[in-house]
Design a protein around this motif. Structure first.
Motif, mmCIF file in Angstrom:
data_model
loop_
_atom_site.group_PDB
_atom_site.id
_atom_site.type_symbol
_atom_site.label_atom_id
_atom_site.label_comp_id
_atom_site.label_asym_id
_atom_site.label_seq_id
_atom_site.Cartn_x
_atom_site.Cartn_y
_atom_site.Cartn_z
ATOM 1 N N LEU A 243 0.756 -1.385 -0.099
ATOM 2 C CA LEU A 243 -0.026 -0.022 -0.221
ATOM 3 C C LEU A 243 1.013 1.522 -0.034
ATOM 4 C CD1 LEU A 243 -3.196 1.328 0.208
ATOM 5 C CD2 LEU A 243 -2.505 1.459 2.569
ATOM 6 N N ALA A 244 1.856 1.200 0.934
ATOM 7 C CA ALA A 244 2.891 2.645 0.795
ATOM 8 C C ALA A 244 3.738 2.589 -0.121
ATOM 9 C CB ALA A 244 3.683 2.152 1.792
ATOM 10 N N GLU A 245 4.352 1.814 -0.899
ATOM 11 C CA GLU A 245 4.475 1.313 -2.673
ATOM 12 C C GLU A 245 4.356 2.161 -3.643
ATOM 13 O OE1 GLU A 245 7.569 1.479 -3.284
ATOM 14 O OE2 GLU A 245 8.425 1.301 -0.980
ATOM 15 N N ARG A 246 2.519 1.217 -3.803
ATOM 16 C CA ARG A 246 2.232 1.642 -4.431
ATOM 17 C C ARG A 246 1.138 2.708 -4.850
ATOM 18 N NH1 ARG A 246 -1.883 -3.417 -5.675
ATOM 19 N NH2 ARG A 246 -3.701 -1.979 -3.931
ATOM 20 N N ASP A 247 0.801 2.655 -4.372
ATOM 21 C CA ASP A 247 -0.694 3.495 -3.667
ATOM 22 C C ASP A 247 0.004 4.960 -2.973
ATOM 23 O OD1 ASP A 247 -2.594 2.355 -4.970
ATOM 24 O OD2 ASP A 247 -3.321 1.689 -3.063
ATOM 25 N N GLY A 248 1.690 5.573 -2.760
ATOM 26 C CA GLY A 248 1.522 6.333 -2.536
ATOM 27 C C GLY A 248 1.937 7.449 -3.599
#
Length: 384
Positions: A42-47
């Protein structure tokens, strides 16, 4: 800058809340959940720069803008480590009937404000004690859809009356239960959250005044639906504060399976009952488009005349509405509009500001106030 922590970040509510806080420019965010791989994704993909809204990179492009941490709310040390360094903790994890005041005590002890999308009366005493031990901090509960938005919207509607008198409400639709939401729903059936089949009449609770409706027409819901009347503790308090003489409130189930399942739950333990609700809600929604809707019809006096107005709010599911209220609550705390100490969102947040925030939210697919009553086909006496 100290972070805004989000517990349960990759759940149905948490993921939607993360997206809204990013869009509002609130951060940096510390994302937490038991499965670190899902948190990191979530932190990487949707950041803020990646495919889901941004690459999760800071301004220099050197790494994730959002911090990803594994956290187990049932583990005191893990929870304390997550809260340490946060200026505010938003709890989107569940079930709330298990968490109670655990996350609130950890956040306040770490010197962080606390906002919970759930957390009703069962948790309030413990949260209040923790708030007294940590003065100057906000501990805001019920910052979700129900309880929360379910009282904020009627309060906003009532502001247009000189004297509101009657409220009729329908909440529900074709919604998917998550396991945590199902456990909380099962707990609410016997936890004092509401009085089944009761109505508010003559400024008092009238037990068993109503009965379920099967295959009835309900205003602004498509086709025939099933209804289950109840009077929540939040609604009773709302009726007293607004001076309402009458309130009738019902859950709406767009389909036969969920309503039928409710009649079987009393013979199951909590885990089994929750699993059954999850199962039937998915069967109900198969091949259809889920939705959740709140309809509030209020009558009273305005400008010396008798007036009826109807407020309608709709989204793809109840989790989007919960996340919208949670984001509005975090923004209000950040802006200093929420007084320190324990409180519930419906009593503390400005209903007009929340309504305006929902109007600007593209995921709220319908929000309007219309003049006149909500129309539906007549039903037999005793059916809401």
């Amino acid at each position: 800058m100290r972070a805004v922590g989000i517990l349960g970040c990759y759940g149905a509510v948490g993921r939607s809340a993360v997206r809204r806080l990013r869009e509002a420019g609130i951060g940096p965010l510390r994302l937490g959940g038991r499965d670190l791989s899902r948190v990191g994704e979530l932190a990487e993909r949707d950041g803020p720069g990646g495919p889901g809204g941004g690459a999760g990179r800071d301004a220099s492009g050197r790494g994730p803008a959002d911090e990803a941490l594994a956290v187990d709310i049932a583990d005191a040390a893990s929870l304390a480590a997550f809260c340490d360094g946060c200026r505010l903790v938003l709890n989107c994890a569940g079930p709330s009937c298990v968490i109670l005041d655990t996350a609130a005590r950890a956040a306040l002890a770490a010197g962080a404000h606390y906002v919970d999308v759930a957390g009703d009366a069962a948790a309030f005493d413990g949260v209040s004690r923790a708030a007294r031990d940590n003065p100057g901090l906000v501990a805001l509960l019920s910052a979700g859809m129900m309880p929360g938005l379910s009282a904020l919207l009627p309060r906003h509607l009532a502001a247009g009356f000189d004297r509101p008198e009657r409220l009729r409400a329908y909440t529900g639709g074709l919604d998917l239960f998550t396991p945590a939401a199902a456990l909380d729903y099962v707990a609410s059936l016997s936890g004092g959250y509401a009085t089944p089949l009761a109505a508010w009449r003559g400024h008092q609770v009238i037990p068993r005044a109503l009965r379920p409706g099967m295959g009835v027409r309900v205003p602004h819901f498509p086709g025939r639906v099933d209804t289950y009347p109840y009077l929540a503790a939040e609604t009773e308090r709302l009726a007293r504060e607004l001076g309402l003489a009458e309130v009738e409130w019902a859950s709406v189930f767009d389909g036969d399976l969920t309503a039928a399942a409710l009649g079987r739950l009393q013979d199951m333990d909590a885990e089994e009952a929750a699993a059954e609700l999850v199962r039937v809600s998915r069967l109900e929604a198969f091949g259809r488009s889920p939705y959740f809707q709140l309809v509030f019809e209020m009558s009273g006096e305005s400008g010396g005349a008798a007036v009826t107005r109807t407020l309608l709010a709709r989204a793809a599911d109840g989790y989007e509405l919960t996340a919208a209220v949670a984001a509005a609550a975090v923004e209000a705390v950040e802006a200093g509009r929420v007084p320190p100490g324990p409180g519930e969102a419906a009593d503390v947040l400005d209903p007009g500001r929340v309504f305006a925030a929902l109007l600007d939210d593209p995921r709220v697919t319908r929000l309007e106030i219309v003049e006149g009553a909500a129309h539906a086909a007549p039903v037999e006496e005793g059916v809401l």
